[in-house]
Structures are given as structure tokens and as C-alpha cells.
Design an enzyme around this catalytic site. Structure first.
Site, short mmCIF file in Angstrom:
data_model
loop_
_atom_site.label_atom_id
_atom_site.label_comp_id
_atom_site.label_asym_id
_atom_site.label_seq_id
_atom_site.Cartn_x
_atom_site.Cartn_y
_atom_site.Cartn_z
N TYR A 15 7.26 17.65 4.50
CA TYR A 15 6.36 18.79 4.39
C TYR A 15 5.12 18.51 5.23
O TYR A 15 4.50 17.46 5.09
CB TYR A 15 5.95 19.03 2.94
CG TYR A 15 5.20 20.32 2.81
CD1 TYR A 15 5.87 21.52 2.63
CD2 TYR A 15 3.81 20.35 2.95
CE1 TYR A 15 5.20 22.72 2.57
CE2 TYR A 15 3.12 21.56 2.88
CZ TYR A 15 3.82 22.74 2.69
OH TYR A 15 3.14 23.92 2.65
N GLN A 39 7.75 27.09 -2.09
CA GLN A 39 9.01 27.70 -1.63
C GLN A 39 9.69 26.87 -0.55
O GLN A 39 10.93 26.78 -0.50
CB GLN A 39 8.78 29.15 -1.18
CG GLN A 39 7.79 29.35 -0.05
CD GLN A 39 6.33 29.47 -0.52
OE1 GLN A 39 5.98 29.04 -1.62
NE2 GLN A 39 5.48 30.02 0.32
N ASN A 91 -0.74 20.79 -0.79
CA ASN A 91 -1.71 21.18 -1.81
C ASN A 91 -1.11 20.99 -3.20
O ASN A 91 -0.01 20.44 -3.35
CB ASN A 91 -2.16 22.63 -1.58
CG ASN A 91 -0.99 23.61 -1.63
OD1 ASN A 91 0.05 23.33 -2.22
ND2 ASN A 91 -1.16 24.76 -1.01
N SER A 129 -7.43 11.99 -2.25
CA SER A 129 -7.71 10.70 -1.60
C SER A 129 -8.84 9.92 -2.29
O SER A 129 -9.71 10.51 -2.92
CB SER A 129 -8.15 10.99 -0.17
OG SER A 129 -7.36 10.29 0.74
N GLN A 152 -13.60 9.51 3.38
CA GLN A 152 -12.74 10.06 2.34
C GLN A 152 -13.30 11.35 1.79
O GLN A 152 -12.58 12.31 1.53
CB GLN A 152 -12.54 9.07 1.18
CG GLN A 152 -11.69 7.87 1.55
CD GLN A 152 -10.37 8.24 2.18
OE1 GLN A 152 -9.58 8.96 1.58
NE2 GLN A 152 -10.13 7.77 3.39
N HIS A 212 -12.36 14.78 3.26
CA HIS A 212 -11.01 15.32 3.11
C HIS A 212 -10.98 16.54 2.20
O HIS A 212 -10.35 17.55 2.52
CB HIS A 212 -10.06 14.26 2.51
CG HIS A 212 -9.38 13.42 3.53
ND1 HIS A 212 -8.55 13.93 4.48
CD2 HIS A 212 -9.39 12.09 3.73
CE1 HIS A 212 -8.07 12.95 5.25
NE2 HIS A 212 -8.57 11.81 4.82
N GLU A 253 -6.47 3.94 -3.88
CA GLU A 253 -5.59 4.13 -2.73
C GLU A 253 -6.01 3.19 -1.58
O GLU A 253 -5.18 2.51 -1.00
CB GLU A 253 -5.71 5.59 -2.29
CG GLU A 253 -4.82 5.99 -1.16
CD GLU A 253 -5.13 7.41 -0.68
OE1 GLU A 253 -6.18 7.98 -1.05
OE2 GLU A 253 -4.30 7.95 0.09
N HIS A 254 -7.31 3.20 -1.26
CA HIS A 254 -7.84 2.37 -0.18
C HIS A 254 -8.94 1.46 -0.73
O HIS A 254 -9.84 1.95 -1.41
CB HIS A 254 -8.50 3.23 0.91
CG HIS A 254 -7.62 4.31 1.45
ND1 HIS A 254 -7.80 5.64 1.14
CD2 HIS A 254 -6.56 4.26 2.30
CE1 HIS A 254 -6.89 6.36 1.77
NE2 HIS A 254 -6.12 5.56 2.49
N ASP A 304 -5.63 4.95 8.90
CA ASP A 304 -5.13 6.34 8.84
C ASP A 304 -4.34 6.69 10.09
O ASP A 304 -3.45 7.53 10.04
CB ASP A 304 -6.30 7.32 8.73
CG ASP A 304 -6.85 7.38 7.32
OD1 ASP A 304 -6.13 7.01 6.39
OD2 ASP A 304 -8.02 7.80 7.17
N GLU A 355 30.03 -3.95 -28.79
CA GLU A 355 29.33 -2.68 -28.56
C GLU A 355 30.19 -1.48 -28.96
O GLU A 355 29.76 -0.34 -28.79
CB GLU A 355 28.93 -2.56 -27.08
CG GLU A 355 27.80 -3.51 -26.69
CD GLU A 355 27.26 -3.26 -25.28
OE1 GLU A 355 27.83 -2.42 -24.56
OE2 GLU A 355 26.26 -3.90 -24.92
N HIS A 415 36.53 -0.36 -22.49
CA HIS A 415 35.88 -1.34 -21.60
C HIS A 415 36.57 -2.70 -21.75
O HIS A 415 36.91 -3.35 -20.76
CB HIS A 415 34.40 -1.51 -21.97
CG HIS A 415 33.51 -0.40 -21.48
ND1 HIS A 415 33.62 0.88 -21.94
CD2 HIS A 415 32.50 -0.40 -20.57
CE1 HIS A 415 32.71 1.64 -21.34
NE2 HIS A 415 32.01 0.89 -20.51
#
Lengths: 429, 429
Positions: free
Chosen positions: B130, B191, B214, B237, B259, B262, B327-328, B361, B415, B420
Site C-alpha cells: 500500500y 477498499q 492512514n 511515528s 518526527q 510527520h 520506534e527510533h 529513513d 492424550e 495417532h
């Protein structure tokens, strides 16, 4: 049981229906689970007490009713049959040896421009294992989930398991002792998964949740994916046997029934190039079902989901097997190598006439937690990696930054991210 | 911006609130997304046409309106500024080199009892990426997602991206050319994710879906986890800078703003052992915000989620950093090694004063798709492994089966799984 021949005019339509069929849970389960997760998140232990009374008929009151001690597990270990204890130890040792070979290596190197790059693996702090109660309380599942977590280096290994009407499974406790489980909580269902993910007053939250369960447990894990790590979305068990006509029909029938006896939604499939052998296996299944103590379940599975496909040559079996992407694939021929080399999508493969799938369920060493429902197209069996995560790292010398920094500045500006560009350009000579 | 000192009486309560704060989407998004997924599953292309008209103002009619050809990507590649083209190529080459080092090794060995064991890795057949449209259409994201898929050996690499009012991003097309993307579809939102997961008349389904988006896109991926593989549940982020007082406050301010620019929900955190330096950075951020073209977004993020913590010594920063599991993480000191050695939970770490996060990045090589929202506790950045899966295999000789089969039979019987047990015992001498 459905019998198809690739030469049938409607083969493609009928086989495609088998591939599409998901045999999985419905939307109502999703709504029920969402409501349980929310209750446990909001009300913690109080919600656990209510659900456990309602669903398990077990009253969570004193400490002993909430949890099972390490001492109780050790006692169970010494109390069980000696041969069984030895079988558990053999299984644990072999599973441990195989999974130790999965431990990933760190990377740390400096490239030609002087940039240090790498990745470091570390274990998660805490893992939660769901262990079903009742019919599906399998000590082998406990070993298969707990040992990879321990090999990964998890600090805290927590089991939750329902104890319906207070009943505990001594064999599961013995397995918990062998696998060195740290805590056992007597809660089950979606509420147990919620407690592991969110934490409650008594149960500290974990980072990763694994282990089999019914539709509610599986759906709870799916909904909590992202709040915690999970092993996978698991569905009913499957076996696909690819066999020529030189096998003993009784052996193959037993292999097919070994999945069918798990659950009415399990699926057993035989693909063979020998129509006569197909008929022999069909008969052998019918005879096996007359004697099998688990025949009621196995028959439901075989009647509703069993499938035999007769192909022209066994090479034709491979594209069909890839579309099925089955959890377990047996290749029962003298030399399985050429067929195995062509197969792309399978959870685990059992090579040759002497490797029944069940040997992998218990004792061979590889994990028996495997992708189901066509998910071997993109997913793998449980491994130590499910209990670890990787931190990448970058160390730029002034020269290295000067060498590639300007290109990064250009890209940042083109993306409309001026602070990104500035953070680099300020450091350039 | 919130300023905390570890010596404050209410530090723990306030810091715990920061750690808990998830900055993520609400239940309404979940319901909207569920309905979109269902429509696309049921009605395929017709639903895509309706949603794309409604949300993107783009009319899907002829072939050109549905997809962007490889030729158009090649044309865009040649049309963009030469320096930018070179920057894309440099980035792609470095990302490729780093990710080639991630390719896993197969295992195949025979153990002491004669049991053949192993695991074989293979790529998924098709991956969907995406790529957001509009403000967040980043060619760097396309490279970071597409190149690991190609390195893994994926056969078919499909991009979906919205083209609002028909507008395409030439830089993204150029990056698609560099990364050798096979198909680009002009659909976006939940979609598009549904189309990739279920397939429609025009768009063939894929096995794994990755890429940023998003809240609707992220929620669609979360809901489809299990139907397909996904990279991770991604949130806003974050950057955590651990810095002593010997840094240039302007550099650190730029890193924090990189950051913050963003998204208003991004989070920038500084932990320092120097209260005077903390005040200098605070001033430098205010000055930076006066000049920055992205100041509107960056200021919202800094005001609402920015945090400076003053600690006694930088060693005290590490347990706080592990709780944030950011994250960073930048470690901006002369010798970052001792602090880095103690840090357990982070997506990616940037070592020393000359390694601004932005270099990672774009161009350093490691992936910039990293776990957010405290998920570095259990998740890793994107890698070639996200586009591959592992098939384990077992091959028993008659002797190997005779050696361990009886223990497996014992466990199967305990069991309550007689088929088995039979599938093994029938093969024993």
C-alpha cells in the site's frame, strides 16, 4: 468423503470449492469475544471471577483456586507413570535440540563508506501460553509452545488453562514442570487471553501469546494482535497424504484418521495416482472407523471434509498441494525428494513411507504448531523467532554521513519533509 | 510539551501515563472498515468503483484509469531531476545490500538416531504494497517495502495507491520503476487493502500486504490479518533521543522535529542528564518552529505529545527507554556502546552524534518500517522474512522410527488420540 478424479469434467470447480472452504468461526463469535475482552480490560480480576464461574464452574477465591504452584507441577511429574515421564523427557530434549538450531545470529559490520550497520536479536520479556482444558488438554502442545519460548530466552513464561469444575490435568502439570513454566493461572477462554494481553490485578501482562484453543480463544488472539504479538490465527487441523499404490492402505488410513480424530472440522486428504489404491484406502478407513475409540469425531470429519483425489501422475499432485497449502503433507513414496523439491506451500512435510505425521506431533523435534486453512502460503510454524524481536542499528562516522547524507537530503526535500533534511544537512561539513 | 524530572514526586504517575497513551484509532473506524471490507469481498470491482469515486474523486472506467503501466513508471523515472534519480538509485542499492544479508539459511541434517530434520524457506507468491496518496506519498516507503519483497524472491509485486482527482505522484512512479514493481492499481483506503486480500475481477489476490497508510488502511490490515499475512499494526511515528549536554541543541531540535513534522499524532521525546541542555533544546525547537515550512503539523505534535525527561545519569534513561520501546532511539553521546548494550526494546537505534534518524529513513540501508506504539517490546522492523515462510520437514528411517516411535505412541495414548498412536505402531517392527 468426496472422491475426485482430475479427469472429471467438473474437477476444477469442485476442487476450487475445497480450497476456498474455510471451516472457521462466524461473526457472532467475534462480537461475543469483543465484549469479553472489553470487560476484562475494564474490570480485571472481577470479570475473570464471573466468567470462570459461568463458563468453567470453577470458583476463583483463594490463591490455590487462582493458580497452580510449581510444587504441584513437580509433584504431578513424580506421580505419573514412569514410562510416560520418560516419554515427556525424550520429547522435550528432542524439541529443545531442534529449536536451539533456530536461534538467529546478530549482524554487526561496517560497510565500504564507513557506515556501521547491523541488527541485534533479543527475547521478549514475558510470554503467555494458552493450554486448553478438557478433551484438548495436550501435554505435547505445552512442550511445543513452552520450549521455544525458553530457548529464545523469555524471562517469564505464563500458562493459562481452564480447570472445569476445578479439575486439573496431571499430565499437563507434569509437562509444565519439564518445560519450566513460571506461572499457571486457572482461567480459560477469551477471558484468559484478555488477562494475558491487558494484565489484571493478579496477572501481569505478557508481550506474546501463543497456544491452541477453541474458536473463542483463536478469535481473542486475532482481535488482540497488535496489543500483543501472537503466534498465528489457527484453524482446524489438516493432513494431505501424497501416496503411490505401493503403500500399505492400513498405514495411510491410520494417517488420515490421525487428523480426523482431532475435531469434526479437521480435514484429511489423499492424493494418489492409483485408483485401486484409493479404493483400498477408502475401505481401510471404513474398517478403522469400526474399531477406533475416537470414531465418532473421526467419522464426522471424514464424511464432511474427507477428500480423495486420483491424479494421472504424482507430479500432478504438486500444483494441487500448493493450492491446498496444507498444515501437514506426507509424501509416501520410495524417493520423496523430487516431489518435495517441487512443493512450495506446506506447513510441515513428512518424507517417505516410514514417517507418519504423528511422529512430528510428539517427538521428532520440529514444532507441531503449524499454519492451517491455506495459510502456509504466507505463514510458518511456531519457532523461537516468535518469542524474539530484532533491533536494527546504524552508526555513521562523519565521513560516512558526508558520503551519503546529501542524497538523503535531496529525497527528504522531494518528499516535503524539511526537518528531516535539516537534521542531516546541519551535520554536514 | 511536557517536562518531567525523575526527581519529581509525581514522575512515575506522569511517565506511566505517557507509556500507556496509545494515540490510535477508535471503534468507529473499526466498524466503517468492516463494512468496506465486506462490500469489496461481495461486490469486487463494482465496490471499488463506487468507493474510489466517493473518496478519491477518481473515476475508474478504462484500463488507464484502473492501473499505471510499467512504461509510465519508466517514463517518470527518466523525467525526474537527475540528482533525485541518482539519490533513488543510491538508496535502492544500499537498501538491497542490507536486506540481502537477511536471507535465511535452510537447515537439513540427520541426527544421531538417523532422523532427517530440517526447514526450507521459500518466498510467498504475491505481495501487495500500500502506498498512500497525497501528503504521505513517499518514494522512500515504496523502496523500503518493495525491495525486501524482491530480495525475498516474490513472483508478483503489486502496488495500490489512491490517485485523488486522478493525480499521480511522478516520484513514486520513478521509485516503482527502480524497485521493479509489477502492477500498480489506482485504488486506495481500506477498499484497496480488501481488494489485495480477497481479489476482485481485475485485481488478483496477494499473500502478504505491507505498507503504511492512514487509520483506515491500518485497521483494514489488522482486520484482514490471517486472511493474508501483514507486516505489522502501525501507529504514529516516534523518536526518543538520549543525549548528554555536549550535543549541539540545534541538531537535537532538528531530530525531534523530524518526527514531529510527520503527523500531529507523532511523538518526540528527549531524555537528558543535563537540565541546562534540556532548556537549550526547548528554545532551539521554538526557534526551529518559526522557520519550518511544516511547523503547523510539527507544533501540534510537539505541543500535544512532546516530552523532555531530565534524569540524574544517562544510565537512568535506559529503563525508561525500555518502557517506551520507541520506534527510533538516538543515543547521542561520544561512546554509545555501553548504553546500547543495556537497551532491550527499540525498533532501530542510531548510534553517536553523527547519526540523525533521518539517515535511516532514506539511505543507510536498514528498513524504516518499524514497530510503533510500544510494539518494539515484541515486534521487529520489516525484513525479507515478512515475504517468506518456512516449511519444516521430517524423514524417519525405519530404525529412527523404532528408536523414538514407542515414546510417541505412549504420549498419543495418554492424550486420548488412538489413531495417532496406531499410525506409528503399525509401522513399528
Amino acid at each position: 468423503m468426496l472422491l475426485l478424479r482430475t479427469t472429471d469434467a467438473d474437477f476444477e470447480a469442485k476442487f476450487a470449492r475445497v480450497v476456498r472452504d474455510r471451516r472457521e468461526s462466524d461473526a457472532q463469535v467475534g462480537r461475543d469475544v469483543a465484549s469479553i475482552l472489553n470487560e476484562v480490560r475494564e474490570r480485571g480480576d472481577k470479570a475473570l471471577v464471573e466468567y470462570t464461574t459461568r463458563f468453567d464452574g470453577h470458583n476463583l477465591s483463594g490463591d490455590d483456586s487462582w493458580s497452580i504452584s510449581k510444587e504441584a507441577c513437580e509433584k504431578a511429574y513424580h506421580a505419573i507413570d514412569a514410562e510416560l515421564r520418560e516419554a515427556l523427557e525424550t520429547a522435550a530434549a528432542r524439541i529443545r535440540a531442534y529449536h536451539e538450531g533456530q536461534l538467529p545470529e546478530d549482524r554487526d559490520y561496517t560497510d565500504s563508506i564507513g557506515m556501521r550497520l547491523g541488527a541485534r536479536w533479543s527475547a521478549v520479556e514475558a510470554a503467555g501460553l494458552y493450554v486448553p482444558g478438557g478433551r484438548a488438554a495436550y501435554p505435547s502442545s505445552l512442550l511445543m509452545n513452552a520450549i521455544p519460548a525458553k530457548v529464545a530466552g523469555v524471562d517469564r513464561l505464563v500458562v493459562t488453562t481452564p480447570t472445569p469444575k476445578g479439575e486439573v490435568n496431571e499430565l499437563v502439570l507434569a509437562a509444565a514442570h519439564v518445560a519450566e513454566v513460571d506461572e499457571i493461572w486457572r482461567v480459560g477462554g477469551a477471558q484468559a487471553v484478555a488477562a494475558l494481553a491487558y494484565g489484571t490485578q493478579r496477572i501481569e501482562r505478557v508481550d506474546v501469546i501463543t497456544g491452541p484453543g477453541n474458536a473463542w480463544v483463536a478469535e481473542a488472539k486475532r482481535q488482540l494482535y497488535g496489543v500483543v504479538g501472537i503466534d498465528m490465527v489457527a484453524g482446524p487441523s489438516e493432513i494431505l497424504v501424497i501416496a503411490d499404490g505401493k503403500n500399505d492402505p492400513d498405514w495411510i488410513a491410520a494417517d488420515l484418521m490421525s487428523q480426523a480424530e482431532h475435531d469434526p472440522t479437521s480435514q484429511s486428504i489423499l492424493i494418489t495416482d492409483d485408483a485401486r489404491f484409493a479404493a483400498q484406502v477408502e475401505d481401510a478407513v471404513d474398517i478403522a472407523l469400526m474399531k477406533l475409540p475416537t470414531a465418532k469425531t473421526a467419522k464426522l470429519s471424514w464424511d464432511d471434509h474427507g477428500l480423495i483425489v486420483v491424479v494421472d501422475t504424482l507430479d500432478d499432485a504438486i500444483p494441487l498441494a500448493d493450492r491446498l497449502a496444507a498444515e501437514h503433507v506426507e509424501i509416501a513414496v520410495d524417493d520423496p525428494e523430487p516431489l518435495f523439491a517441487k512443493l512450495r506451500h506446506a506447513g510441515s512435510v513428512f518424507l517417505g513411507r516410514n514417517t507418519p505425521e504423528a511422529v512430528g506431533d510428539y517427538i521428532a523435534g520440529p514444532n507441531h504448531v503449524l499454519p492451517t486453512g491455506r495459510r502456509a502460503r504466507f505463514a510458518s510454524g511456531l519457532s523461537v523467532l516468535d518469542f524474539m524481536k530484532r533491533t536494527s542499528f546504524i552508526g555513521a562516522s562523519p565521513d560516512a554521513l558526508a558520503a551519503i547524507g546529501p542524497a538523503a537530503v535531496r529525497l527528504a526535500e522531494a518528499e516535503g519533509l524539511p526537518a528531516h533534511a535539516l537534521s542531516i544537512s546541519k551535520r554536514l561539513p
